[in-house]
Scaffold this active site. Structure first.
Site, PDB file in Angstrom:
ATOM      1  CD  GLU A   1      -2.436  -3.172  -3.856  1.00  0.00           C
ATOM      2  OE1 GLU A   1      -3.669  -3.302  -3.697  1.00  0.00           O
ATOM      3  OE2 GLU A   1      -1.751  -2.363  -3.196  1.00  0.00           O
TER       4      GLU A   1
ATOM      5  CB  SER B   1      -0.955  -0.046   1.202  1.00  0.00           C
ATOM      6  OG  SER B   1      -2.056   0.831   1.010  1.00  0.00           O
TER       7      SER B   1
ATOM      8  CG  HIS C   1      -5.442  -2.847  -0.071  1.00  0.00           C
ATOM      9  ND1 HIS C   1      -4.547  -2.510  -1.055  1.00  0.00           N
ATOM     10  CD2 HIS C   1      -5.268  -1.932   0.921  1.00  0.00           C
ATOM     11  CE1 HIS C   1      -3.868  -1.425  -0.687  1.00  0.00           C
ATOM     12  NE2 HIS C   1      -4.285  -1.052   0.496  1.00  0.00           N
TER      13      HIS C   1
END
Lengths: 332, 332
Positions: free
Chosen positions: A205, A103, A275
């Protein structure tokens, strides 16, 4: 014992309990866990003010534990990028530190590649998001846990996954693995923190981004010449965004189709990363090799040769084995 | 009569009624309104497939109406950028066409600047969002309407607004006006569609973006060297994003403070522009001059000298007049 330090470079930890749970679980897995002095600090939405978080990064780099695992992402590394002493971070890696997270950590990982090609961090779990889950919330995912433990011991040298689009049988590619969170990666474009990787394997992602926003970012990377210059693109999970009535059937498949329509670079799907609960560990910045046989993809890299071991595809499980073979494939 | 064509380069029009209402209102304002053949087309979330939208852009450029007003934004121009024949668009402007819109139109407007410095489009209202509002929804905003009519006649040569931060008394700046929607603008970074403007006046707005995301984009522009190279930054409206408990007081003011902390470029606030009812018309790509006296800012440009007229600050209303002077300041 493998030393492991938990630190918070970005968002504040909302509840200390999650860090405690993560520390306990990691200790049970054999790690000697330390919690950085500012891991639970807070200033507004950040884990301490910018100076505190920057100092923590450098403090951990200097201490060079075996593992530096971020508690969580959120937002915060962007504020530090211009001030990070990258040579100190690089030095810690040369001394053996494995930095882990995903992230917002994408900014740190790719910012390092921009300066120190050849050094790798690890795209992998976060302490709170993964090891800090309550049992009621399902606890820690087994594949995520096992993959992390193997990667941190130096044993992991490949991950296997079922490619979900098809049509890539026989594909082989080799290059630098880079990328991570699509939004965070795109936020580096045009800055000195952008890693100019050519011939690489770009993995991506994202979460809570509507497919049209994912498409806009993918097309930005294409228009910037990035996609055409890669050996392959590996898409992980893109979930969490609500569809709208106005989509009229438009979705992620169309976003991916829009990218594929304007590049010859293979764009694979199904990488177990993002995630989501089940995520593998990937050496971001390292040189990797990709092999696809039928729908089975293997992403491998040079690891510690004394401990060579292929995660998920061992001696009893050939590359052709399917989702029902009984092995722990990181299916997605 | 001033010819005006409504067209749809991006998102599909959900309800044709809004276009009809806009067309009727614009006709009442004296425009000779035409609706492009594909203005109401639909493919998934787009106003027709990519070929149809691209063809419509070129068709309008070739017809060169006095005004080309987009029905709405949404998402869609990103898909066309690599294929637009920019010289055809440029030629229409040289023949007198004023292209108008905001939001996703930011891609078209700044993509043009990337190739044809000196030519201006208009950042201004959209047919559906502004002229297509039902009376129950408040109808069209008067300032938005009047400013548009003046701009399209060539009469508008300045807009005034109350700067909402303070501390810029006496500021004067001159340069190319560029920018628009922050997210769309940042999606051009690193691509051939990015306008490399130095010494310009960069204006920015966004909607439904949490302040941390606004901050990340502002810092990206800063880290990319863009902000330091501008004469001034003018921030419009940034609304629509829900705060979260985890913000702990963090908000847009902190995002703006984070930008100001790392640049000497003046960052003004209060520009009446964005996804709000009251929005001025701005010649994006044109050369503008900024003057600040107290809290009153004026952004002016060379217009048709036969029709020279200052919007909102006429003869009876000096630059010092405040929010209570009774004039139609575009306060925000």
């Amino acid at each position: 014992m493998t030393s492991l330090t938990l630190f918070s470079p970005a968002g504040a930890v909302p509840k200390a309990d999650a860090v405690k749970r993560a520390a306990k679980r990691l200790a049970q897995l054999g790690f000697e866990v330390a919690i950085d002095a500012d891991a639970l600090s807070r200033q507004q939405r950040f884990a301490g003010d910018d100076a505190a978080r920057l100092t923590a990064l450098h403090r951990i780099a200097d201490a060079a534990p075996s593992v530096a695992l971020a508690t969580r992402g959120g937002y915060g590394l962007t504020r530090l990028l211009d001030q990070i002493d990258w040579s100190r971070i690089a030095s810690s890696i040369e001394r053996g530190t494995r930095w882990v997270g995903y992230s917002d950590l994408t900014a740190l990982q790719n910012g390092l590649i921009a300066r120190h090609k050849g050094l790798a961090m690890w795209s992998g779990p976060l302490a709170c998001d993964d090891f800090g889950r309550t049992e009621a919330d399902g606890g820690v995912d087994e594949i995520t846990r096992d993959c992390f433990v193997e990667a941190m011991s130096g044993a992991l040298e490949a991950v296997g996954f079922r490619e979900t689009t098809g049509g890539f049988d026989g594909l082989e590619a080799r290059g630098r693995l880079w990328g991570g969170n699509l939004t965070v990666l795109c936020s580096l474009l045009g800055t000195p923190h952008w890693p100019k990787v050519r011939g690489g394997l770009l993995f991506l992602e994202d979460v809570n981004e509507h497919p049209y926003r994912v498409e806009r970012m993918l097309l930005q990377l294409q228009q910037a010449g990035v996609i055409d210059n890669q050996a392959a693109v590996l898409l992980g999970d893109f979930s969490g965004a609500a569809k709208t009535p106005n989509d009229r059937g438009y979705g992620l498949k169309d976003a991916i189709a829009a990218l594929r329509a304007c590049t010859k670079t293979p764009v694979l799907t199904g990488l177990p990363f993002g995630h989501v609960r089940t995520k593998v560990c990937l050496p971001v910045g390292g040189t990797v090799e990709l092999y696809v046989q039928g729908r089975e993809a293997i992403l491998g890299w040079q690891s510690d040769p004394r401990l060579a071991h292929v995660h998920e595809h061992g001696d009893d499980c050939g590359p052709d084995c399917g989702p029902d073979c009984g092995h722990d494939h990181a299916h997605h």
